[in-house]
Design an enzyme around this catalytic site. Structure first.
Site, PDB file in Angstrom:
ATOM      1  N   LYS A 115      15.008  -9.192  24.461  1.00  0.00           N
ATOM      2  CA  LYS A 115      13.709  -8.775  25.013  1.00  0.00           C
ATOM      3  C   LYS A 115      13.881  -8.056  26.334  1.00  0.00           C
ATOM      4  O   LYS A 115      13.121  -7.141  26.646  1.00  0.00           O
ATOM      5  CB  LYS A 115      12.770  -9.970  25.175  1.00  0.00           C
ATOM      6  CG  LYS A 115      12.170 -10.432  23.865  1.00  0.00           C
ATOM      7  CD  LYS A 115      10.894 -11.222  24.072  1.00  0.00           C
ATOM      8  CE  LYS A 115      10.269 -11.596  22.745  1.00  0.00           C
ATOM      9  NZ  LYS A 115       9.139 -12.500  22.867  1.00  0.00           N
ATOM     10  N   LYS A 197      16.497  -8.191  11.954  1.00  0.00           N
ATOM     11  CA  LYS A 197      15.487  -9.094  11.391  1.00  0.00           C
ATOM     12  C   LYS A 197      14.129  -8.388  11.381  1.00  0.00           C
ATOM     13  O   LYS A 197      13.871  -7.509  12.214  1.00  0.00           O
ATOM     14  CB  LYS A 197      15.430 -10.413  12.166  1.00  0.00           C
ATOM     15  CG  LYS A 197      14.795 -10.321  13.519  1.00  0.00           C
ATOM     16  CD  LYS A 197      14.551 -11.701  14.137  1.00  0.00           C
ATOM     17  CE  LYS A 197      13.881 -11.461  15.492  1.00  0.00           C
ATOM     18  NZ  LYS A 197      13.574 -12.598  16.273  1.00  0.00           N
ATOM     19  N   LYS A 200       7.751  -7.190  14.380  1.00  0.00           N
ATOM     20  CA  LYS A 200       6.635  -6.244  14.569  1.00  0.00           C
ATOM     21  C   LYS A 200       7.054  -5.043  15.394  1.00  0.00           C
ATOM     22  O   LYS A 200       6.380  -4.018  15.383  1.00  0.00           O
ATOM     23  CB  LYS A 200       5.440  -6.957  15.196  1.00  0.00           C
ATOM     24  CG  LYS A 200       5.814  -7.568  16.518  1.00  0.00           C
ATOM     25  CD  LYS A 200       4.707  -8.386  17.098  1.00  0.00           C
ATOM     26  CE  LYS A 200       5.117  -9.001  18.429  1.00  0.00           C
ATOM     27  NZ  LYS A 200       6.262  -9.882  18.418  1.00  0.00           N
TER      28      LYS A 200
HETATM   29  P1  TYM Z   1       7.701 -16.348  17.001  1.00  0.00           P
HETATM   30  O1  TYM Z   1       6.257 -16.284  17.373  1.00  0.00           O
HETATM   31  O2  TYM Z   1       8.545 -15.169  17.313  1.00  0.00           O
HETATM   32  O3  TYM Z   1       7.859 -16.649  15.471  1.00  0.00           O
HETATM   33  C1  TYM Z   1       7.169 -17.710  14.815  1.00  0.00           C
HETATM   34  C2  TYM Z   1       8.065 -18.311  13.752  1.00  0.00           C
HETATM   35  O4  TYM Z   1       8.466 -17.294  12.805  1.00  0.00           O
HETATM   36  C3  TYM Z   1       9.873 -17.314  12.661  1.00  0.00           C
HETATM   37  N1  TYM Z   1      10.339 -15.923  12.404  1.00  0.00           N
HETATM   38  C4  TYM Z   1      11.083 -15.560  11.349  1.00  0.00           C
HETATM   39  N2  TYM Z   1      11.585 -16.258  10.317  1.00  0.00           N
HETATM   40  C5  TYM Z   1      12.287 -15.587   9.383  1.00  0.00           C
HETATM   41  N3  TYM Z   1      12.530 -14.252   9.434  1.00  0.00           N
HETATM   42  C6  TYM Z   1      12.056 -13.494  10.449  1.00  0.00           C
HETATM   43  N4  TYM Z   1      12.279 -12.185  10.456  1.00  0.00           N
HETATM   44  C7  TYM Z   1      11.300 -14.139  11.471  1.00  0.00           C
HETATM   45  N5  TYM Z   1      10.671 -13.723  12.599  1.00  0.00           N
HETATM   46  C8  TYM Z   1      10.099 -14.815  13.156  1.00  0.00           C
HETATM   47  C9  TYM Z   1      10.413 -17.845  13.982  1.00  0.00           C
HETATM   48  O5  TYM Z   1      11.703 -18.387  13.842  1.00  0.00           O
HETATM   49  C10 TYM Z   1       9.373 -18.892  14.333  1.00  0.00           C
HETATM   50  O6  TYM Z   1       9.657 -20.129  13.713  1.00  0.00           O
HETATM   51  N6  TYM Z   1       9.501 -19.136  20.741  1.00  0.00           N
HETATM   52  C11 TYM Z   1       8.820 -19.176  19.465  1.00  0.00           C
HETATM   53  C12 TYM Z   1       7.442 -19.819  19.544  1.00  0.00           C
HETATM   54  C13 TYM Z   1       7.435 -21.176  20.148  1.00  0.00           C
HETATM   55  C14 TYM Z   1       7.883 -22.372  19.515  1.00  0.00           C
HETATM   56  C15 TYM Z   1       7.632 -23.398  20.456  1.00  0.00           C
HETATM   57  C16 TYM Z   1       8.462 -22.645  18.280  1.00  0.00           C
HETATM   58  C17 TYM Z   1       6.962 -21.509  21.370  1.00  0.00           C
HETATM   59  N7  TYM Z   1       7.091 -22.843  21.557  1.00  0.00           N
HETATM   60  C18 TYM Z   1       7.989 -24.723  20.167  1.00  0.00           C
HETATM   61  C19 TYM Z   1       8.787 -23.978  17.990  1.00  0.00           C
HETATM   62  C20 TYM Z   1       8.566 -24.986  18.948  1.00  0.00           C
HETATM   63  C21 TYM Z   1       8.639 -17.744  18.974  1.00  0.00           C
HETATM   64  O7  TYM Z   1       8.678 -16.814  19.736  1.00  0.00           O
HETATM   65  O8  TYM Z   1       8.344 -17.652  17.644  1.00  0.00           O
END
Ligand code: TYM
Length: 333
Positions: A115, A197, A200
């Site tokens: 990022k 991966k 968006k």
């Molecule tokens: P975020 O918002 O980027 O993504 C949400 C969830 O989607 C999964 N994910 C994917 N899985 C498979 N293939 C992909 N291409 C892909 N892109 C995203 C992510 O692994 C995630 O499970 N930091 C976290 C949000 C968060 C969180 C937490 C998660 C904040 N606090 C506490 C668990 C526990 C995030 O940015 O996810």
């Protein structure tokens, strides 16, 4: 106090639209956790502002994502479903955990490196300490399991290290959480760049949950494959990353094994395979899209549910926060 059931916590950012990677890697599995665990799910808007957001859009995306979580099958009566900024304990614990998280640890986080490379003009402190806030999210609920996609494993590992450090000083304050990563769909790759991966930030290779079926079909028809003259639908991630990406998605949507998929398309080639994957995705996402639209038409309902969710979350979170504040030496309120 012994917990009757183990606790599951997960979160998702309302930055931009929900996509197929989020759905297959995380959201799709969350409702099933409700049968076995006490579940807590959170729309993490405080995390989202580590990157600049348009305020009106952020408010809209937060509400839409909240509706999508219900549409995916999270029952706000069974689970605690809330918006992060409405429970101040998250920010309060994050500050304390910042003081138990090392600069070196945060510097090694892949997501921070990615990022900050993409937002070189805004490498702010929040982006850097993002994992401490994520640890606070998880630890406030004495979480046992954290269902996430592969890309979040490193952050959950850091949360575990923080627990070990904190508990090592103060005794058993936090439960040590464990990441639960699905067997299939944990890392959905981009349709037009299967080495990266799905995200968006590359919208052409990304399928959004609210997208129209014809747009989804177009993206699949244009998906990158390879120049294999036989057009063979067979799984070889190194040699045929585009086909492997489509097979991963098809397998995650239909539950079919790679062998079964190879047999299904034997002799048919990519021209037949790609639209079939598109159709499977359209059908998988259709109920979520339709239910989200229905829910978004009833703002009063959504408001009442997110308010109640925040209250329930705050009740649990504050119990942990008070304990932590006492341990580190803050005066009782
Ligand atoms: P975020 O918002 O980027 O993504 C949400 C969830 O989607 C999964 N994910 C994917 N899985 C498979 N293939 C992909 N291409 C892909 N892109 C995203 C992510 O692994 C995630 O499970 N930091 C976290 C949000 C968060 C969180 C937490 C998660 C904040 N606090 C506490 C668990 C526990 C995030 O940015 O996810």
């Amino acid at each position: 106090m012994m917990k009757e059931r183990k606790v599951s916590f997960s979160g998702i950012q309302p930055s931009g639209e929900l996509h197929l990677g989020n759905y297959l890697g995380a959201l799709r599995h969350w409702p099933t956790f409700q049968e076995k665990y006490d579940c807590v799910y959170c729309v993490v808007d405080a995390h989202a502002i580590t990157v600049r957001q348009d305020p009106a859009k952020l408010r809209r995306s937060t509400l839409e994502l909240y509706a999508q979580l219900i549409a995916c099958g999270i029952d706000p009566e069974k689970s605690i479903l809330f918006v992060q900024s409405q429970v101040p304990a998250h920010a309060e614990l994050a500050w304390i955990l910042n003081c138990y998280t090392m600069f070196g640890e945060l510097s090694r986080m892949t997501q921070f490196k990615d990022k900050s490379a993409r937002n070189a003009d805004n490498i702010n402190a929040g982006l850097f300490t993002y994992p401490s806030l994520m640890a606070a999210d998880i630890l406030l609920y004495q979480t046992d399991v954290v269902p996430v996609g592969e890309d979040q494993r490193q952050h959950v590992e850091l949360a575990r290290d923080i627990v070990k450090r904190f508990n090592g000083v103060y005794g058993d304050v936090f439960t040590e959480p464990e990441a639960v990563i699905p067997k299939f769909g944990a890392r959905v790759m981009s349709l037009n760049n299967p080495e990266s991966k799905m995200s968006k930030s590359m919208p052409e290779g990304c399928v959004f949950v609210m997208e129209k079926p014809e747009d989804i079909m177009r993206k699949f028809k244009r998906a990158v494959t390879d120049s294999d003259t036989e057009n063979c639908v067979c799984y070889d991630r190194a040699a045929k990353p585009g086909v492997a990406t489509l097979m991963d998605i098809y397998s995650a949507c239909t539950g079919r094994s790679f062998e079964a998929i190879e047999a299904e398309f034997a002799g048919q080639g990519y021209g037949a395979f790609k639209p079939k994957v598109g159709e499977a995705v359209v059908e998988l996402l259709r109920p979520v899209r339709e239910e989200t639209q229905r829910l978004l038409a009833d703002k009063a309902y959504l408001e009442s549910v997110y308010r109640a969710g925040a209250e329930k979350a705050a009740h649990v979170a504050e119990r942990t926060l008070r304990k932590v504040q006492k341990k580190v030496g803050f005066l009782a309120r």
